[in-house]
Design a protein around this motif. Structure first.
Motif, PDB file in Angstrom:
ATOM      1  N   LEU A 239       0.821  -1.203   0.000  1.00 57.22           N
ATOM      2  CA  LEU A 239       0.000   0.000   0.000  1.00 57.22           C
ATOM      3  C   LEU A 239       0.859   1.260   0.000  1.00 57.22           C
ATOM      4  N   LEU A 240       2.000   1.197   0.659  1.00 52.00           N
ATOM      5  CA  LEU A 240       2.898   2.357   0.694  1.00 52.00           C
ATOM      6  C   LEU A 240       3.417   2.722  -0.689  1.00 52.00           C
ATOM      7  N   ILE A 241       3.738   1.710  -1.485  1.00 57.98           N
ATOM      8  CA  ILE A 241       4.355   1.983  -2.789  1.00 57.98           C
ATOM      9  C   ILE A 241       3.355   1.996  -3.938  1.00 57.98           C
ATOM     10  N   ILE A 247      -0.136   7.315   6.045  1.00 61.63           N
ATOM     11  CA  ILE A 247       0.433   6.297   6.921  1.00 61.63           C
ATOM     12  C   ILE A 247      -0.623   5.789   7.900  1.00 61.63           C
ATOM     13  N   SER A 248      -1.394   6.703   8.462  1.00 58.66           N
ATOM     14  CA  SER A 248      -2.418   6.301   9.433  1.00 58.66           C
ATOM     15  C   SER A 248      -3.511   5.468   8.770  1.00 58.66           C
ATOM     16  N   GLU A 249      -3.902   5.821   7.550  1.00 58.23           N
ATOM     17  CA  GLU A 249      -4.923   5.051   6.831  1.00 58.23           C
ATOM     18  C   GLU A 249      -4.434   3.631   6.555  1.00 58.23           C
ATOM     19  N   ILE A 250      -3.175   3.512   6.164  1.00 59.50           N
ATOM     20  CA  ILE A 250      -2.610   2.192   5.877  1.00 59.50           C
ATOM     21  C   ILE A 250      -2.538   1.364   7.154  1.00 59.50           C
ATOM     22  N   ASN A 258      -3.019   1.380  16.316  1.00 62.07           N
ATOM     23  CA  ASN A 258      -2.820   2.819  16.169  1.00 62.07           C
ATOM     24  C   ASN A 258      -1.582   3.070  15.310  1.00 62.07           C
ATOM     25  N   THR A 259      -1.410   4.303  14.874  1.00 58.17           N
ATOM     26  CA  THR A 259      -0.335   4.645  13.941  1.00 58.17           C
ATOM     27  C   THR A 259       1.044   4.455  14.559  1.00 58.17           C
TER      28      THR A 259
END
Length: 306
Positions: A239-241, A247-250, A258-259
């Motif tokens: 999901l990052l790439i 970041i929080s949504e992922i 939690n993040t």
């Protein structure tokens, strides 16, 4: 192309993809035996990339696979895939043994067979002919709504496979005769991104907590908690790439509480924060897509789930 498989889809399918889609998660609820007609297929385990080339036959087990499919110099990627359940395989093997007195043996064992959920090899002439013939049937829609034709072709494929000398492909196919193993793995894979306790998973698989943990380690080679965290982190990497999600949504999508907890686990596993990982690897993935066959490419094997 989306060929995340479910039991309602056909047994024999031809896939043609004209556009590069990057690294994707493939979810299989049945085992798959395929033949690569054109292009190149990559399967990822962590940062290790395994290559399947044109003219090779491959097996992929039930579960999640991180795959990337490369076009052939502008020509569409093409493959033919046969799906089957352990129950179907058992019936076919019993039929071959009882009606044709075929002795089915398998003495091959190796570390790759034990630890990887796929194998690939150059297709011998008999299997190339099988898939070429299947392609003709598919082009003419001769398998459409014809379960008998599919069963006959499936029996032919299994016969051709078990007639080969003992090796990784034959071993992996025969190892999936155990339906209880397949059901156990499906239960585990279907709950990777659910907020569910190990105790509840044990109940769902009709096992005590102790026997569940033992069987889990036998199937996946590590304790449940560690394995689930690893799968969720692998999903977060993809999901990052491949998305612009924060970041929080992922972290939320990958079932981290939690993040800050997500960032802490990610850094412990990969030695860097999610934000730095994203900035470093997005450029590398773009370069790899432009030059997918480069020998030094070691792109991150992240996934759309597992």
């Amino acid at each position: 192309m989306n060929y995340n498989q479910n039991d309602s889809q056909p047994t024999i399918v031809k896939y043609v993809e004209a556009n590069y889609a990057g690294i994707q998660l493939l979810r299989l609820t049945r085992c798959a035996i395929g033949y690569l007609v054109r292009g190149t297929k990559f399967i990822y385990y962590g940062d290790a990339r395994h290559t399947i080339n044109k003219g090779e036959i491959f097996y992929m087990g039930v579960g999640n696979h991180y795959v990337e499919e490369i076009l052939d110099e502008g020509r569409p990627f093409e493959q033919i895939v046969v799906y089957y359940s352990p129950e179907q395989l058992q019936r076919i093997l019993l039929n071959l043994n009882m009606n044709f007195s075929i002795n089915i043996t398998n003495s091959h064992q190796c570390d790759s067979c034990r630890r990887l959920n796929h194998v690939a090899q150059a297709a011998p002439a008999s299997l190339r002919s099988f898939f070429n013939h299947a392609a003709t049937y598919l082009q003419e829609d001769n398998f459409m709504h014809d379960q008998t034709a599919e069963n006959i072709k499936m029996t032919e494929l299994i016969y051709l496979l078990i007639s080969q000398r003992d090796g990784c492909l034959k071993s992996k196919v025969l190892s999936n005769v155990d339906a209880s193993r397949d059901n156990f793995e499906q239960i585990v894979y279907s709950h990777i991104f659910n907020d569910i306790s190990i105790e509840r998973l044990a109940e769902k698989s009709n096992r005590s907590l102790t026997s569940f943990k033992k069987e889990f380690k036998r199937h996946f080679f590590m304790p449940p908690h560690r394995w689930f965290i690893r799968q969720r982190l692998m999903q977060s990497r993809l999901l990052l790439i491949s998305t612009s999600k924060s970041i929080s949504e992922i972290g939320i999508e990958c079932t981290f509480p939690n993040t800050s907890h997500f960032i802490k686990l990610f850094k412990k596993q990969y030695g860097t924060t999610p934000a730095i990982y994203r900035s470093r690897h997005c450029n590398g993935l773009l370069e790899a897509a432009q030059n997918p066959m480069a020998d030094n490419y070691n792109a991150p094997a992240t996934a759309v789930g597992q």
